[in-house]
Design a protein around this motif. Structure first.
Motif, PDB file in Angstrom:
ATOM      1  N   ALA A  39     -10.559   0.464   0.154  1.00  0.00           N
ATOM      2  CA  ALA A  39      -9.562   1.426  -0.298  1.00  0.00           C
ATOM      3  C   ALA A  39      -8.283   0.655  -0.601  1.00  0.00           C
ATOM      4  O   ALA A  39      -7.776  -0.078   0.257  1.00  0.00           O
ATOM      5  CB  ALA A  39      -9.312   2.479   0.773  1.00  0.00           C
ATOM      6  N   HIS A  41      -4.264   0.349  -1.893  1.00  0.00           N
ATOM      7  CA  HIS A  41      -3.007   1.087  -2.004  1.00  0.00           C
ATOM      8  C   HIS A  41      -2.409   0.828  -3.382  1.00  0.00           C
ATOM      9  O   HIS A  41      -2.237  -0.325  -3.790  1.00  0.00           O
ATOM     10  CB  HIS A  41      -2.020   0.659  -0.927  1.00  0.00           C
ATOM     11  CG  HIS A  41      -0.693   1.358  -1.033  1.00  0.00           C
ATOM     12  ND1 HIS A  41      -0.564   2.729  -0.854  1.00  0.00           N
ATOM     13  CD2 HIS A  41       0.548   0.895  -1.336  1.00  0.00           C
ATOM     14  CE1 HIS A  41       0.701   3.064  -1.030  1.00  0.00           C
ATOM     15  NE2 HIS A  41       1.391   1.972  -1.325  1.00  0.00           N
ATOM     16  N   GLN A 159       2.479   7.251  -5.624  1.00  0.00           N
ATOM     17  CA  GLN A 159       1.674   6.261  -4.929  1.00  0.00           C
ATOM     18  C   GLN A 159       0.537   6.936  -4.158  1.00  0.00           C
ATOM     19  O   GLN A 159       0.616   8.110  -3.815  1.00  0.00           O
ATOM     20  CB  GLN A 159       2.539   5.458  -3.960  1.00  0.00           C
ATOM     21  CG  GLN A 159       3.641   4.660  -4.630  1.00  0.00           C
ATOM     22  CD  GLN A 159       4.400   3.791  -3.648  1.00  0.00           C
ATOM     23  OE1 GLN A 159       3.868   3.367  -2.625  1.00  0.00           O
ATOM     24  NE2 GLN A 159       5.654   3.484  -3.974  1.00  0.00           N
ATOM     25  N   THR A 161      -3.850   6.110  -2.501  1.00  0.00           N
ATOM     26  CA  THR A 161      -4.970   5.232  -2.191  1.00  0.00           C
ATOM     27  C   THR A 161      -6.114   5.504  -3.156  1.00  0.00           C
ATOM     28  O   THR A 161      -6.410   6.658  -3.470  1.00  0.00           O
ATOM     29  CB  THR A 161      -5.447   5.455  -0.740  1.00  0.00           C
ATOM     30  OG1 THR A 161      -4.351   5.204   0.143  1.00  0.00           O
ATOM     31  CG2 THR A 161      -6.597   4.524  -0.389  1.00  0.00           C
ATOM     32  N   ARG A 163     -10.208   4.105  -4.347  1.00  0.00           N
ATOM     33  CA  ARG A 163     -11.370   3.260  -4.055  1.00  0.00           C
ATOM     34  C   ARG A 163     -12.489   3.583  -5.032  1.00  0.00           C
ATOM     35  O   ARG A 163     -12.495   4.646  -5.672  1.00  0.00           O
ATOM     36  CB  ARG A 163     -11.830   3.459  -2.614  1.00  0.00           C
ATOM     37  CG  ARG A 163     -12.458   4.792  -2.314  1.00  0.00           C
ATOM     38  CD  ARG A 163     -12.756   4.917  -0.805  1.00  0.00           C
ATOM     39  NE  ARG A 163     -13.456   3.752  -0.275  1.00  0.00           N
ATOM     40  CZ  ARG A 163     -13.404   3.373   1.004  1.00  0.00           C
ATOM     41  NH1 ARG A 163     -12.692   4.060   1.875  1.00  0.00           N
ATOM     42  NH2 ARG A 163     -14.077   2.315   1.400  1.00  0.00           N
TER      43      ARG A 163
END
Length: 232
Positions: A39, A41, A159, A161, A163
């Motif tokens: 993941a 950032h 912003q 996360t 993945r």
């Protein structure tokens, strides 16, 4: 305003890289990115795990993330059959790979949810000689430019996360008449209409660098020499 199209795609893979000395006598580069299942950032200037070598022309808030359509790989395998096996997601130094999203069905200013982050398309990719060196194909950058299969860059509005396996979905489209294909072709058109150049130069969703480029294109007779960028 037309209804928002239902556009979404699963992230095939995410790629990040570190600056390396790749070619003797040439500048360093982080184009050789590797897949990651972590993941990541995503902040204003890109994934914290990613790097860029020359921050004058790569990275920054308006080139935070590069997205490339894996849909184009079939075209490149046909165009350069001797290198067909090398055309796989991540081969062009992109950060994000998907199928179903491309320069034809996306527009400048499109805002998308990517994992828990929110991003906005602000320009296409302007290919350079490093793409030739990285792929081992001397005409790769020129072919990118000619086809408009360049991929695109995001600015980060929120912003979050991200993945591999996350979904990217379109949530807002402020410029429905300005597809990425049309925008990218205009950027590299040597005889672009000055009126259209002026329109694009004033486009608030466009990156500052591309607005400046279109401002120069307003001048009748202006000619842009791309040899140094494309060939090194």
């Amino acid at each position: 305003m037309p209804p928002l199209p239902d556009l979404n795609a699963e992230i095939i893979a995410l790629f990040v890289g570190r600056v390396e000395e790749r070619w003797p006598g040439k500048p360093s580069s982080a184009i050789g990115k590797k897949p990651t299942h972590d993941a990541l950032h995503l902040e204003e200037t890109g994934f914290t795990e990613d790097s860029q070598a020359d921050l004058k022309v790569h990275g920054g808030p308006e080139k935070a993330v590069h997205h490339y359509a894996a849909d184009h790989m079939a075209h490149w395998r046909t165009t350069f059959p001797d290198n067909a096996d090398s055309f796989v997601p991540g081969c062009f130094g992109e950060n994000v790979s998907t199928t179903g999203l491309n320069e034809q069905n996306l527009c400048l200013g499109d805002t998308l949810k990517m994992g828990s982050a929110t991003v906005q398309i602000c320009q296409g990719r302007q290919p350079c000689w490093k793409l030739n060196a990285h792929t081992g194909i001397s005409q790769m950058a020129a072919a990118f430019q000619r086809t408009a299969f360049t991929g695109w860059y995001y600015r980060v509005l929120q912003q979050g996360t991200v993945r591999a396996g996350d979904v990217i979905c379109l949530i807002e489209r402020p410029c429905p008449d300005l597809s990425l294909d049309r925008l990218i072709r205009a950027r590299f058109d040597p005889v672009l209409s000055p009126d259209f150049a002026a329109e694009l130069a004033g486009q608030p969703h466009l990156s500052q660098s591309w607005r400046a480029a279109f401002a120069k294109k307003q001048a009748r007779g202006f000619k842009e020499n791309t040899d140094a960028r494309l060939m090194g």
